[in-house]
Design an enzyme around this catalytic site. Structure first.
Site, short mmCIF file in Angstrom:
data_model
loop_
_atom_site.label_atom_id
_atom_site.label_comp_id
_atom_site.label_asym_id
_atom_site.label_seq_id
_atom_site.Cartn_x
_atom_site.Cartn_y
_atom_site.Cartn_z
CD GLU A 31 3.87 -2.20 -10.08
OE1 GLU A 31 4.75 -1.51 -10.63
OE2 GLU A 31 3.15 -1.77 -9.16
CG ASP A 64 -2.10 2.38 -4.41
OD1 ASP A 64 -1.96 1.54 -5.32
OD2 ASP A 64 -1.79 3.58 -4.54
CG HIS A 65 1.84 0.59 -5.14
ND1 HIS A 65 2.57 -0.08 -6.10
CD2 HIS A 65 1.20 1.59 -5.79
CE1 HIS A 65 2.38 0.49 -7.28
NE2 HIS A 65 1.56 1.50 -7.12
CB SER A 112 -1.16 4.53 0.03
OG SER A 112 -1.11 5.66 0.90
CG ASN A 138 -3.43 3.39 -9.24
OD1 ASN A 138 -4.51 2.84 -9.49
ND2 ASN A 138 -2.50 2.81 -8.52
CB VAL A 139 -5.59 9.95 -10.54
CG1 VAL A 139 -5.26 11.44 -10.64
CG2 VAL A 139 -5.90 9.38 -11.93
CG ASP A 140 -1.76 9.79 -4.49
OD1 ASP A 140 -2.57 10.56 -3.92
OD2 ASP A 140 -0.80 9.28 -3.89
CB THR A 141 0.99 13.14 -8.03
OG1 THR A 141 1.72 11.98 -7.63
CG2 THR A 141 1.87 14.36 -7.83
CG HIS A 188 4.43 5.91 -8.07
ND1 HIS A 188 5.13 4.86 -7.52
CD2 HIS A 188 3.19 5.44 -8.33
CE1 HIS A 188 4.34 3.80 -7.45
NE2 HIS A 188 3.16 4.13 -7.93
CB SER A 245 -0.46 12.12 -11.42
OG SER A 245 -1.49 11.88 -10.48
CD GLU A 304 2.08 5.77 -4.43
OE1 GLU A 304 1.36 6.69 -4.85
OE2 GLU A 304 1.95 4.59 -4.78
CG HIS A 332 0.15 1.20 -10.93
ND1 HIS A 332 0.81 0.41 -10.02
CD2 HIS A 332 -1.15 0.83 -10.86
CE1 HIS A 332 -0.05 -0.40 -9.42
NE2 HIS A 332 -1.24 -0.16 -9.93
#
Length: 361
Positions: free
Chosen positions: A173, A108-109, A61, A284-287, A225, A265, A181, A262
């Site tokens: 998107e 990312d974004h 990101s 997408n997996v971040d948190t 998010h 998580s 985020e 998106h």
């Protein structure tokens, strides 16, 4: 036929990215995209992919890129984010082949206000292409969902005309992902904007496909998010099928869209399964992975507290040294181990295990 029969190990670019996503869509699985902020987290993601014989997506990101370069650097002109993204890309390129897995290297974004960051990465792609015949990154994301649909598509197409000749995939998107985020706060957005309409997705496809087939669409279906209390987020991945059906009627081609999930998580197994069935190839997996990385370090610190107060002296004796406990290679590794486990879980949820080689019948 396995993934390595159609694409090589290491960072993929150009048509190889599309071949991987086509294979995933045809075989009903998707690939998790894990945000990384350091060489440590990137290595853990690669380790997990190697262990379960799976392709993987590593992404940075804007804020994560700045952290990769170092929080001590100024970022008023996105210079730290640019430098960090490039550093992360070179690191992943250097080690990815050693892990023997195909990797999609992604940013990312990128909202409109962050376009200088995007421009810096694209410049690096073009320079790398001149020397190596391929871009530095596999793909980038433009998130102009806060702008009008017309402006969103227009700006994306302008960039796509630069990305396509050097083999960079574009993710865009349409519709808004809720939550917050990297300084983009959509917590108060109108609920209707969290659900993209098929006509809007088609407008994107029609405009982009005139330039290149190498693009994907993050269509909103209630995505947010972060992780929230069960029931607070209403995901409707079944709506993605409407986008595919609308495009099918126009093109006479089954599931023509490459879709992106998106805010993966905290999602349920059933929501993930439905999304994959409807053409999602990337989630997408971040948190969740941030928390997983913390968990290993947290538990080590708590369990070994008596060994971490001083350099010498611990529960075993006043003259006992503690270096083997406070060495960063020890406690950081504990975070890597728990991150590896969570990445494997994400891959399993998406059906992305044992995909590198032909499966026994």
């Amino acid at each position: 036929m396995g993934v390595l029969d159609i694409v090589p190990a290491g960072v993929l670019t150009g048509d190889n990215v599309r071949k991987l996503f086509e294979y995933a869509k045809a075989n009903q699985f998707a690939i998790p995209a894990i945000n990384v902020t350091s060489s440590s987290t990137a290595n853990a993601v690669l380790e997990a992919a190697r262990d379960i014989k799976a392709p993987i997506i590593i992404q940075v990101s804007q804020g994560g890129s700045a952290y990769f370069a170092g929080k001590g650097l100024p970022n008023d002109k996105q210079q730290a984010s640019i430098a960090g993204a490039i550093a992360a890309a070179h690191h992943v390129r250097t080690v990815a082949k050693e892990y023997g897995v195909p990797v999609v290297l992604h940013s990312d974004h990128c909202a409109k206000k962050l376009l200088p960051w995007f421009d810096g990465m694209l410049k690096a792609d073009e320079e790398y292409f001149k020397s190596h015949g391929e871009p530095l990154f596999s793909s980038h994301m433009l998130d102009l969902s806060e702008e009008s649909k017309e402006e969103n598509i227009q700006i994306c197409v302008e960039y796509l005309k630069r990305l396509a000749p050097i083999g960079v995939w574009l993710e865009m998107e349409i519709g808004i992902t809720g939550g917050e985020e990297d300084g983009v706060d959509n917590t108060g957005v109108d609920n209707a904007k969290l659900y993209t309409q098929p006509e809007d997705v088609w407008d994107v496809y029609e405009a982009f496909s005139k330039v290149t087939p190498n693009f994907s669409i993050a269509a909103a279906f209630g995505n947010v998010h972060g992780v929230y209390k069960p029931g607070n987020v209403k995901l409707h991945p079944e709506l993605l099928n409407k986008h595919q059906l609308y495009a099918e009627q126009k093109l006479s081609k089954q599931k023509p869209l490459f879709l992106v999930f998106h805010g993966g998580s905290g999602s349920t197994k059933e929501e993930i399964k439905t999304a994959v069935e409807n053409g999602v190839v990337k989630m997408n997996v971040d948190t969740d992975t941030q928390f997983a990385y913390l968990a290993g370090i947290r538990d080590f610190i708590q369990n070994k507290s008596g060994y971490l107060q001083t350099q010498v002296g611990n529960p075993e004796g006043a003259d006992k040294p503690n270096k083997k406990y406070y060495d960063p290679r020890v406690w950081v590794r504990e975070g890597e181990k728990t991150l590896v486990v969570r990445v494997k879980e994400a891959c399993t949820d998406l059906g992305n295990t044992n995909r590198l080689f032909p499966r026994a019948i």
